[in-house]
Design a protein around this motif. Structure first.
Motif, PDB file in Angstrom:
ATOM      1  N   TRP A  25       0.835  -1.206   0.000  1.00 37.25           N
ATOM      2  CA  TRP A  25       0.000   0.000   0.000  1.00 37.25           C
ATOM      3  C   TRP A  25       0.867   1.253   0.000  1.00 37.25           C
ATOM      4  CZ3 TRP A  25      -0.948   4.259   3.151  1.00 37.25           C
ATOM      5  CH2 TRP A  25      -2.094   4.983   2.850  1.00 37.25           C
ATOM      6  N   PHE A  26       1.942   1.237   0.789  1.00 35.71           N
ATOM      7  CA  PHE A  26       2.859   2.377   0.822  1.00 35.71           C
ATOM      8  C   PHE A  26       3.450   2.664  -0.559  1.00 35.71           C
ATOM      9  CE2 PHE A  26       3.803   1.673   5.559  1.00 35.71           C
ATOM     10  CZ  PHE A  26       2.967   2.724   5.938  1.00 35.71           C
ATOM     11  N   LEU A  27       3.693   1.596  -1.336  1.00 31.56           N
ATOM     12  CA  LEU A  27       4.314   1.746  -2.653  1.00 31.56           C
ATOM     13  C   LEU A  27       3.292   2.014  -3.753  1.00 31.56           C
ATOM     14  CD1 LEU A  27       6.990  -1.097  -2.461  1.00 31.56           C
ATOM     15  CD2 LEU A  27       7.336   1.365  -2.117  1.00 31.56           C
ATOM     16  N   GLY A  28       2.027   2.161  -3.364  1.00 29.46           N
ATOM     17  CA  GLY A  28       0.999   2.454  -4.356  1.00 29.46           C
ATOM     18  C   GLY A  28       0.421   1.230  -5.018  1.00 29.46           C
ATOM     19  N   GLY A  29       0.681   0.046  -4.441  1.00 27.39           N
ATOM     20  CA  GLY A  29       0.144  -1.185  -5.006  1.00 27.39           C
ATOM     21  C   GLY A  29      -1.324  -1.391  -4.663  1.00 27.39           C
ATOM     22  N   LYS A  30      -1.895  -2.438  -5.237  1.00 28.68           N
ATOM     23  CA  LYS A  30      -3.322  -2.710  -5.054  1.00 28.68           C
ATOM     24  C   LYS A  30      -3.579  -4.057  -4.386  1.00 28.68           C
ATOM     25  CE  LYS A  30      -4.553   0.098  -9.074  1.00 28.68           C
ATOM     26  NZ  LYS A  30      -5.215   0.147 -10.406  1.00 28.68           N
ATOM     27  N   GLU A  31      -2.505  -4.754  -3.988  1.00 25.38           N
ATOM     28  CA  GLU A  31      -2.674  -6.083  -3.396  1.00 25.38           C
ATOM     29  C   GLU A  31      -2.698  -5.980  -1.874  1.00 25.38           C
ATOM     30  OE1 GLU A  31      -3.568  -8.330  -5.340  1.00 25.38           O
ATOM     31  OE2 GLU A  31      -3.091  -7.197  -7.137  1.00 25.38           O
ATOM     32  N   ASN A  32      -3.666  -5.256  -1.371  1.00 16.98           N
ATOM     33  CA  ASN A  32      -3.831  -5.078   0.063  1.00 16.98           C
ATOM     34  C   ASN A  32      -5.314  -4.980   0.373  1.00 16.98           C
ATOM     35  OD1 ASN A  32      -4.400  -1.999  -0.193  1.00 16.98           O
ATOM     36  ND2 ASN A  32      -2.399  -2.277  -1.185  1.00 16.98           N
ATOM     37  N   TYR A  33      -5.623  -5.021   1.642  1.00 17.59           N
ATOM     38  CA  TYR A  33      -7.014  -5.065   2.069  1.00 17.59           C
ATOM     39  C   TYR A  33      -7.320  -3.886   2.986  1.00 17.59           C
ATOM     40  CZ  TYR A  33      -6.872  -9.796   0.202  1.00 17.59           C
ATOM     41  OH  TYR A  33      -6.726 -10.874  -0.628  1.00 17.59           O
ATOM     42  N   PRO A  34      -8.623  -3.610   3.243  1.00 21.95           N
ATOM     43  CA  PRO A  34      -8.974  -2.492   4.126  1.00 21.95           C
ATOM     44  C   PRO A  34      -8.251  -2.530   5.462  1.00 21.95           C
ATOM     45  CG  PRO A  34     -10.933  -3.247   2.994  1.00 21.95           C
ATOM     46  CD  PRO A  34      -9.825  -4.201   2.617  1.00 21.95           C
ATOM     47  N   VAL A  35      -8.042  -3.731   6.022  1.00 16.98           N
ATOM     48  CA  VAL A  35      -7.361  -3.814   7.303  1.00 16.98           C
ATOM     49  C   VAL A  35      -5.924  -3.318   7.198  1.00 16.98           C
ATOM     50  CG1 VAL A  35      -6.602  -6.224   6.969  1.00 16.98           C
ATOM     51  CG2 VAL A  35      -6.920  -5.313   9.284  1.00 16.98           C
ATOM     52  N   ASP A  36      -5.271  -3.563   6.066  1.00 20.59           N
ATOM     53  CA  ASP A  36      -3.909  -3.084   5.847  1.00 20.59           C
ATOM     54  C   ASP A  36      -3.892  -1.571   5.646  1.00 20.59           C
ATOM     55  OD1 ASP A  36      -2.830  -5.834   5.694  1.00 20.59           O
ATOM     56  OD2 ASP A  36      -3.929  -5.906   3.801  1.00 20.59           O
ATOM     57  N   GLN A  37      -4.851  -1.076   4.876  1.00 20.52           N
ATOM     58  CA  GLN A  37      -4.935   0.365   4.615  1.00 20.52           C
ATOM     59  C   GLN A  37      -5.215   1.136   5.897  1.00 20.52           C
ATOM     60  OE1 GLN A  37      -7.997   0.515   1.604  1.00 20.52           O
ATOM     61  NE2 GLN A  37      -6.989  -1.093   0.417  1.00 20.52           N
ATOM     62  N   GLN A  38      -6.129   0.613   6.694  1.00 23.16           N
ATOM     63  CA  GLN A  38      -6.476   1.283   7.947  1.00 23.16           C
ATOM     64  C   GLN A  38      -5.284   1.321   8.889  1.00 23.16           C
ATOM     65  OE1 GLN A  38      -9.868  -0.998   9.207  1.00 23.16           O
ATOM     66  NE2 GLN A  38     -11.098  -0.348   7.434  1.00 23.16           N
ATOM     67  N   PHE A  39      -4.551   0.211   8.940  1.00 25.24           N
ATOM     68  CA  PHE A  39      -3.364   0.184   9.786  1.00 25.24           C
ATOM     69  C   PHE A  39      -2.321   1.164   9.276  1.00 25.24           C
ATOM     70  CE2 PHE A  39       0.972  -1.473  10.293  1.00 25.24           C
ATOM     71  CZ  PHE A  39       1.095  -1.348  11.668  1.00 25.24           C
ATOM     72  N   ALA A  40      -2.067   1.167   7.968  1.00 21.79           N
ATOM     73  CA  ALA A  40      -1.048   2.043   7.389  1.00 21.79           C
ATOM     74  C   ALA A  40      -1.338   3.507   7.695  1.00 21.79           C
ATOM     75  CB  ALA A  40      -0.976   1.824   5.881  1.00 21.79           C
ATOM     76  N   GLN A  41      -2.606   3.853   7.732  1.00 20.15           N
ATOM     77  CA  GLN A  41      -2.984   5.238   7.974  1.00 20.15           C
ATOM     78  C   GLN A  41      -2.821   5.658   9.432  1.00 20.15           C
ATOM     79  OE1 GLN A  41      -6.892   5.209   6.247  1.00 20.15           O
ATOM     80  NE2 GLN A  41      -6.101   5.237   4.159  1.00 20.15           N
ATOM     81  N   THR A  42      -2.545   4.693  10.323  1.00 20.49           N
ATOM     82  CA  THR A  42      -2.262   5.034  11.711  1.00 20.49           C
ATOM     83  C   THR A  42      -0.780   5.331  11.927  1.00 20.49           C
ATOM     84  OG1 THR A  42      -1.777   2.772  12.476  1.00 20.49           O
ATOM     85  CG2 THR A  42      -4.104   3.464  12.438  1.00 20.49           C
ATOM     86  N   LEU A  43       0.033   5.030  10.917  1.00 24.71           N
ATOM     87  CA  LEU A  43       1.473   5.239  11.041  1.00 24.71           C
ATOM     88  C   LEU A  43       1.841   6.675  10.672  1.00 24.71           C
ATOM     89  CD1 LEU A  43       2.665   1.910   9.378  1.00 24.71           C
ATOM     90  CD2 LEU A  43       2.711   2.469  11.816  1.00 24.71           C
ATOM     91  N   PRO A  44       2.975   7.163  11.156  1.00 20.62           N
ATOM     92  CA  PRO A  44       3.408   8.510  10.778  1.00 20.62           C
ATOM     93  C   PRO A  44       3.496   8.666   9.261  1.00 20.62           C
ATOM     94  CG  PRO A  44       4.766   7.649  12.557  1.00 20.62           C
ATOM     95  CD  PRO A  44       3.897   6.512  12.104  1.00 20.62           C
ATOM     96  N   GLU A  45       3.155   9.846   8.783  1.00 23.04           N
ATOM     97  CA  GLU A  45       3.141  10.097   7.335  1.00 23.04           C
ATOM     98  C   GLU A  45       4.492   9.816   6.697  1.00 23.04           C
ATOM     99  OE1 GLU A  45       2.084  13.793   4.278  1.00 23.04           O
ATOM    100  OE2 GLU A  45       1.655  13.957   6.407  1.00 23.04           O
ATOM    101  N   GLU A  46       5.553  10.035   7.432  1.00 22.63           N
ATOM    102  CA  GLU A  46       6.903   9.831   6.906  1.00 22.63           C
ATOM    103  C   GLU A  46       7.167   8.378   6.518  1.00 22.63           C
ATOM    104  OE1 GLU A  46      10.653  11.419   5.816  1.00 22.63           O
ATOM    105  OE2 GLU A  46       8.813  12.395   6.480  1.00 22.63           O
ATOM    106  N   THR A  47       6.390   7.446   7.086  1.00 13.84           N
ATOM    107  CA  THR A  47       6.605   6.022   6.835  1.00 13.84           C
ATOM    108  C   THR A  47       6.467   5.695   5.354  1.00 13.84           C
ATOM    109  OG1 THR A  47       5.675   5.576   9.024  1.00 13.84           O
ATOM    110  CG2 THR A  47       5.944   3.698   7.554  1.00 13.84           C
ATOM    111  N   ARG A  48       5.524   6.328   4.683  1.00 14.15           N
ATOM    112  CA  ARG A  48       5.320   6.036   3.260  1.00 14.15           C
ATOM    113  C   ARG A  48       6.533   6.438   2.435  1.00 14.15           C
ATOM    114  NH1 ARG A  48      -0.393   6.918   0.151  1.00 14.15           N
ATOM    115  NH2 ARG A  48       0.122   5.706  -1.715  1.00 14.15           N
TER     116      ARG A  48
END
Length: 264
Positions: A25-48
């Motif tokens: 998800w961080f790399l702009g891929g599409k092979e992830n699920y809502p649970v992964d997206q929701q988790f990623a959005q809890t991380l600091p913006e710099e992580t991406r």
């Protein structure tokens, strides 16, 4: 040449985030699920941005190794095949190169056919395997790779998911000890050294997501290269590892990276 996949496909758990899918998800891929997206959005913006800079290091290191004559690669913790992936980088330089990928995420297994699209002259294979069982990986990788010739071992953004009690240093040593003279280890590892203000927030988010995370300092990453000859520029932030071209303006990085040569 494309090798087969003997393992049946296990069930994909979409009830909890998985590091490979979050990274996708961080790399702009599409092979992830809502649970992964929701988790990623809890991380600091710099992580991406850190994920993208780490990926760019992998591209540079793989290309440098291929141009230096390495034509065999063992990529453990391969992740979802966001293009260009390692075999595409390497085989564009050396069409006869052989690459073995290994990962323990079922969704990566589902996309193994993408990982296995080799040049006609070369070969790729995928092992559904866990880095915590290095002996099994080495045994199966030897079916495609020649362990009497140099091999590049790739451990990209992997070992920080192994806490100290799972012996990440010992696992790395087992893998490296199996490599012949002239081989290389390319490794990147998460750190908070350049983002100390984000350390607690990041660790808390991963703990809530039930994902083990052990960010390490530079002094704690150095032992992964014990006994190896670090190539220039040594163990540095991901944004500073360059070979043919000088590093651009220094950016902060959440990864230490390095390439070490096996000298027997």
């Amino acid at each position: 040449m494309t090798a087969g996949i003997p393992e049946p496909e296990p069930r994909i758990d979409t009830s909890r985030p998985h590091p490979a899918r979050v990274y996708d998800w961080f790399l702009g891929g599409k092979e992830n699920y809502p649970v992964d997206q929701q988790f990623a959005q809890t991380l600091p913006e710099e992580t991406r941005g850190n994920a993208a800079r780490n990926r760019a290091f992998m591209h540079r290191a793989a290309a440098w190794l291929a141009r230096g004559g390495i034509d065999q690669f063992l990529d453990i913790g391969a992740g979802i095949p966001t293009e260009p992936n390692l075999h595409q980088i390497v085989q564009a330089i050396t069409p006869t190169a052989r690459i073995v990928y290994a990962d323990n995420d079922p969704i990566v297994l589902r996309h193994a056919e993408t990982l296995l699209v080799s040049t006609p002259e070369g070969a790729t294979d995928y092992l559904h395997a866990d880095v915590r069982e290095p002996g099994a990986i080495l045994e199966r990788a030897a079916q495609l790779l020649d362990f009497d010739r140099p091999i590049a071992l790739s451990l990209i953004a992997l070992m920080h998911f192994l806490p100290d009690d799972q012996d990440p240093y010992g696992i790395t040593r087992t893998l490296v000890d199996a490599l012949p003279d002239g081989s290389y280890l390319a490794l990147s590892h998460g750190t908070a050294d350049q983002h100390p203000e984000l350390k607690q927030e990041t660790e808390s988010a991963y703990k809530k997501g039930a994902i083990a995370l052990r960010m390490r300092t530079r002094a704690e990453v150095e032992p992964f290269f014990e006994g190896l000859e670090l190539v220039e520029p040594g163990l540095v932030p991901a944004t500073e590892w360059y070979q043919e071209d000088p590093a651009p303006a220094v950016e902060r990085s959440g990864f230490y990276v390095g390439v070490g040569r096996v000298v027997r």
